[in-house]
Write a protein that holds these residues in place. Structure first.
Motif, PDB file in Angstrom:
ATOM      1  N   CYS A 296       0.852  -1.200   0.000  1.00  0.00           N
ATOM      2  CA  CYS A 296       0.000   0.000   0.000  1.00  0.00           C
ATOM      3  C   CYS A 296       0.882   1.243   0.000  1.00  0.00           C
ATOM      4  O   CYS A 296       2.059   1.170   0.339  1.00  0.00           O
ATOM      5  CB  CYS A 296      -0.926   0.010   1.208  1.00  0.00           C
ATOM      6  N   PRO A 297       0.298   2.403  -0.343  1.00  0.00           N
ATOM      7  CA  PRO A 297       1.041   3.659  -0.203  1.00  0.00           C
ATOM      8  C   PRO A 297       1.308   3.935   1.280  1.00  0.00           C
ATOM      9  O   PRO A 297       0.487   3.598   2.142  1.00  0.00           O
ATOM     10  CB  PRO A 297       0.098   4.714  -0.778  1.00  0.00           C
ATOM     11  N   LEU A 298       2.455   4.536   1.574  1.00  0.00           N
ATOM     12  CA  LEU A 298       2.824   4.829   2.960  1.00  0.00           C
ATOM     13  C   LEU A 298       1.761   5.665   3.663  1.00  0.00           C
ATOM     14  O   LEU A 298       1.462   5.436   4.839  1.00  0.00           O
ATOM     15  CB  LEU A 298       4.175   5.553   2.997  1.00  0.00           C
ATOM     16  N   ASP A 299       1.154   6.615   2.961  1.00  0.00           N
ATOM     17  CA  ASP A 299       0.173   7.494   3.614  1.00  0.00           C
ATOM     18  C   ASP A 299      -1.127   6.778   3.993  1.00  0.00           C
ATOM     19  O   ASP A 299      -1.979   7.346   4.664  1.00  0.00           O
ATOM     20  CB  ASP A 299      -0.108   8.737   2.775  1.00  0.00           C
ATOM     21  N   ARG A 300      -1.276   5.518   3.601  1.00  0.00           N
ATOM     22  CA  ARG A 300      -2.448   4.729   4.023  1.00  0.00           C
ATOM     23  C   ARG A 300      -2.255   4.108   5.405  1.00  0.00           C
ATOM     24  O   ARG A 300      -3.201   3.583   5.992  1.00  0.00           O
ATOM     25  CB  ARG A 300      -2.748   3.621   3.022  1.00  0.00           C
TER      26      ARG A 300
ATOM     27  N   CYS B 205       9.914   1.141   2.726  1.00  0.00           N
ATOM     28  CA  CYS B 205       9.150   2.074   1.906  1.00  0.00           C
ATOM     29  C   CYS B 205      10.045   2.452   0.728  1.00  0.00           C
ATOM     30  O   CYS B 205      11.176   2.912   0.913  1.00  0.00           O
ATOM     31  CB  CYS B 205       8.763   3.311   2.702  1.00  0.00           C
TER      32      CYS B 205
ATOM     33  N   ARG C 277       3.118   1.437  11.610  1.00  0.00           N
ATOM     34  CA  ARG C 277       3.992   2.595  11.405  1.00  0.00           C
ATOM     35  C   ARG C 277       4.072   3.328  12.730  1.00  0.00           C
ATOM     36  O   ARG C 277       3.047   3.749  13.272  1.00  0.00           O
ATOM     37  CB  ARG C 277       3.385   3.482  10.326  1.00  0.00           C
TER      38      ARG C 277
ATOM     39  N   ASP D 168      -1.789   4.714   9.139  1.00  0.00           N
ATOM     40  CA  ASP D 168      -1.880   5.721  10.192  1.00  0.00           C
ATOM     41  C   ASP D 168      -0.864   5.405  11.278  1.00  0.00           C
ATOM     42  O   ASP D 168      -0.678   4.239  11.642  1.00  0.00           O
ATOM     43  CB  ASP D 168      -3.285   5.724  10.815  1.00  0.00           C
ATOM     44  N   PRO D 169      -0.199   6.431  11.816  1.00  0.00           N
ATOM     45  CA  PRO D 169       0.772   6.190  12.883  1.00  0.00           C
ATOM     46  C   PRO D 169       0.129   5.464  14.076  1.00  0.00           C
ATOM     47  O   PRO D 169      -0.992   5.781  14.480  1.00  0.00           O
ATOM     48  CB  PRO D 169       1.225   7.594  13.283  1.00  0.00           C
TER      49      PRO D 169
ATOM     50  N   GLY E 178       7.436   5.716  -2.031  1.00  0.00           N
ATOM     51  CA  GLY E 178       6.135   5.984  -1.425  1.00  0.00           C
ATOM     52  C   GLY E 178       5.265   4.765  -1.223  1.00  0.00           C
ATOM     53  O   GLY E 178       4.146   4.880  -0.732  1.00  0.00           O
TER      54      GLY E 178
ATOM     55  N   ASP F  55       8.982   7.121  12.340  1.00  0.00           N
ATOM     56  CA  ASP F  55       9.594   6.867  11.031  1.00  0.00           C
ATOM     57  C   ASP F  55       9.837   5.390  10.771  1.00  0.00           C
ATOM     58  O   ASP F  55      10.392   5.032   9.735  1.00  0.00           O
ATOM     59  CB  ASP F  55      10.932   7.608  10.931  1.00  0.00           C
TER      60      ASP F  55
END
Length: 112
Positions: A10-14, A99, A34, A16-17, A102, A37
């Protein structure tokens, strides 16, 4: 231990921390996390409870180590090693995660 090829998940921005997500990688359910970092990938299978639920676990820390608490019986695992901090001899199988451009990629570690 044998490793397989990298699989884009998946994209990293998917991610959530401090929240988990389950993914199917080469037929294996994997839990991705995640924290800041860092990225972690472990089997989604709870080694004590036997259910595919680790992606629903609680991310935290103990003694400076990033941890994951099982949502079933609350055993706590070190995300860097997979070792259970509450039950000797119990561990989550960890997988390589990175990653690249991205995209979060996972490479399974297989038992030989």
């Amino acid at each position: 231990m044998r490793t397989l090829d990298w699989t884009a998940v998946c994209p990293l921005d998917r991610l959530d921390p401090d929240r988990g997500v389950a993914a199917l990688v080469d037929g294996v359910q994997v839990a991705l996390f995640r924290t800041g970092d860092e990225l972690y990938a472990v089997d989604n299978l709870d080694p004590v409870g036997g259910a595919q639920v680790m992606s629903r676990g609680i991310v935290g820390s103990r003694g400076g180590l990033p941890t994951l608490a099982s949502p079933l019986h609350k055993q706590v695992y070190d995300l860097t090693t997979g070792r259970c901090l509450d039950l000797p001899g119990v561990a989550l199988r960890r997988h390589e995660v990175r990653c690249r451009d991205g995209l979060v990629e996972v490479r399974l570690r297989q038992e030989e």
